[in-house]
Design an enzyme around this catalytic site. Structure first.
Site, PDB file in Angstrom:
ATOM      1  N   LYS A 131      25.958  -5.742   2.314  1.00 39.47           N
ATOM      2  CA  LYS A 131      26.341  -4.662   1.934  1.00 39.47           C
ATOM      3  C   LYS A 131      25.719  -4.448   0.314  1.00 39.47           C
ATOM      4  CE  LYS A 131      29.133  -1.895   3.397  1.00 39.47           C
ATOM      5  NZ  LYS A 131      30.374  -3.250   4.450  1.00 39.47           N
ATOM      6  N   ARG A 144      37.461 -13.137  -1.672  1.00 40.09           N
ATOM      7  CA  ARG A 144      37.823 -11.709  -2.221  1.00 40.09           C
ATOM      8  C   ARG A 144      39.162 -11.956  -2.259  1.00 40.09           C
ATOM      9  NH1 ARG A 144      34.953  -7.142  -1.437  1.00 40.09           N
ATOM     10  NH2 ARG A 144      36.133  -6.633  -0.204  1.00 40.09           N
ATOM     11  N   ARG A 162      32.837   5.991   5.390  1.00 43.85           N
ATOM     12  CA  ARG A 162      33.853   5.152   5.560  1.00 43.85           C
ATOM     13  C   ARG A 162      34.459   5.913   7.375  1.00 43.85           C
ATOM     14  NH1 ARG A 162      34.320   0.828   2.141  1.00 43.85           N
ATOM     15  NH2 ARG A 162      34.793  -1.349   3.395  1.00 43.85           N
ATOM     16  N   ARG A 195      40.252  -5.331   8.837  1.00 41.05           N
ATOM     17  CA  ARG A 195      38.711  -4.698   8.479  1.00 41.05           C
ATOM     18  C   ARG A 195      38.252  -4.494   9.012  1.00 41.05           C
ATOM     19  NH1 ARG A 195      39.408  -7.302   3.782  1.00 41.05           N
ATOM     20  NH2 ARG A 195      36.672  -7.946   4.037  1.00 41.05           N
ATOM     21  N   ARG A 237      33.617 -16.048   1.548  1.00 41.06           N
ATOM     22  CA  ARG A 237      33.197 -15.362   0.372  1.00 41.06           C
ATOM     23  C   ARG A 237      34.470 -14.955  -0.811  1.00 41.06           C
ATOM     24  NH1 ARG A 237      32.411  -8.527   1.355  1.00 41.06           N
ATOM     25  NH2 ARG A 237      34.343  -9.058   1.628  1.00 41.06           N
TER      26      ARG A 237
HETATM   27  P1  AMP Z   1      34.660  -2.970   0.514  1.00 40.23           P
HETATM   28  O1  AMP Z   1      34.237  -3.523  -0.715  1.00 40.23           O
HETATM   29  O2  AMP Z   1      33.257  -1.743   0.577  1.00 40.23           O
HETATM   30  O3  AMP Z   1      34.388  -3.597   1.293  1.00 40.23           O
HETATM   31  O4  AMP Z   1      36.025  -2.178   0.092  1.00 40.23           O
HETATM   32  C1  AMP Z   1      36.802  -2.825  -0.112  1.00 40.23           C
HETATM   33  C2  AMP Z   1      38.236  -1.476   0.554  1.00 40.23           C
HETATM   34  O5  AMP Z   1      38.385  -0.687  -0.489  1.00 40.23           O
HETATM   35  C3  AMP Z   1      38.242  -1.391   1.641  1.00 40.23           C
HETATM   36  O6  AMP Z   1      38.708  -2.240   2.450  1.00 40.23           O
HETATM   37  C4  AMP Z   1      38.912  -0.352   1.737  1.00 40.23           C
HETATM   38  O7  AMP Z   1      40.446  -0.287   1.827  1.00 40.23           O
HETATM   39  C5  AMP Z   1      38.917   0.430  -0.373  1.00 40.23           C
HETATM   40  N1  AMP Z   1      37.983   1.320   0.504  1.00 40.23           N
HETATM   41  C6  AMP Z   1      36.358   1.458   0.149  1.00 40.23           C
HETATM   42  N2  AMP Z   1      35.791   2.249  -0.351  1.00 40.23           N
HETATM   43  C7  AMP Z   1      36.184   3.212   1.065  1.00 40.23           C
HETATM   44  C8  AMP Z   1      36.120   4.070   1.753  1.00 40.23           C
HETATM   45  N3  AMP Z   1      34.995   4.905   2.111  1.00 40.23           N
HETATM   46  N4  AMP Z   1      36.854   4.677   2.253  1.00 40.23           N
HETATM   47  C9  AMP Z   1      38.228   4.654   2.002  1.00 40.23           C
HETATM   48  N5  AMP Z   1      38.629   3.301   1.845  1.00 40.23           N
HETATM   49  C10 AMP Z   1      37.459   2.681   1.049  1.00 40.23           C
END
Ligand code: AMP
Length: 193
Positions: free
Chosen positions: A21, A137, A96, A148, A135
């Site tokens: 994404k 991270r 989400r 996740r 990746r």
């Molecule tokens: P991402 O970079 O989108 O994979 O987000 C990394 C982490 O940030 C996720 O695993 C959540 O812990 C937190 N996070 C990001 N966006 C959200 C969201 N919309 N709602 C809740 N947690 C979020």
């Protein structure tokens, strides 16, 4: 008669962890000249800065859990009212949960705007873990990835249903290389704009 063209300026990119994404969001945003707004990036920046938000979300992110809807509502609302998002944006990583989708609908209604499309990067569950592990991270350890993905299947994937009724979903096969996915997106944007 030529079919009415769909203008794409207010978008979501949706898909499981590891679908690519972030990479595709940057590409689409550059193509459409709109900001890519990644809630994950915003939270990681807050953690790096060590501010109040960052301190609150650090351990939640490290486990692969979701930050609560109320906190995320504040983060997203504050970002979407900024000047650069006025004429368009691509949201990556939000909403989400069903509650977040409802909050987003309210925020957009308040500004008298609506989403134009949801770009859905579809990737089969069984290839996700390997893709995320590649990746590297901080929250990319195998156990955290599995969590996740579980959270995605349980809480996030059902959010697609929220957008089905309005015929907003544009599906892309995300189970291809980065360039092939990009080409599929190009084709989709070309058809829709
Ligand atoms: P991402 O970079 O989108 O994979 O987000 C990394 C982490 O940030 C996720 O695993 C959540 O812990 C937190 N996070 C990001 N966006 C959200 C969201 N919309 N709602 C809740 N947690 C979020």
């Amino acid at each position: 008669m030529v079919a009415a063209k769909r203008e794409l300026s207010r978008l979501l990119i949706f898909g499981p962890p590891g679908a690519g994404k972030g990479t595709q969001a940057e590409y689409i945003a550059a193509q459409l000249r709109i900001p890519a707004i990644s809630t994950g990036e915003m939270l990681r920046a807050a953690v790096a800065e060590g501010n109040e938000l960052g301190q609150m979300v650090d351990s939640i992110m490290a486990k692969g859990a979701l930050v609560d809807d109320g906190t995320m509502a504040g983060v997203v609302r504050a970002r979407l009212v900024k000047e650069d998002a006025r004429d368009g944006f691509l949201l990556d990583g939000y909403p989400r949960t069903r509650g977040q989708a409802e909050t987003l609908a309210t925020i957009l209604q308040e500004q008298d705007i609506a989403l134009d499309a949801v770009i859905y990067l579809d990737v089969p569950e069984d290839v996700l873990v390997d893709r995320v592990l590649a990746r590297g991270r901080a929250d990319d350890q195998e156990e955290v990835i599995r969590e996740r993905i579980k959270v995605y299947e349980r809480k996030t994937k059902p959010v697609l249903d929220f957008y089905r009724g309005d015929d907003l979903i544009l599906s892309v096969d995300g189970n291809q290389g980065i360039d092939e996915v990009r080409q599929s997106i190009d084709a989709l944007l070309g058809e829709s704009t």
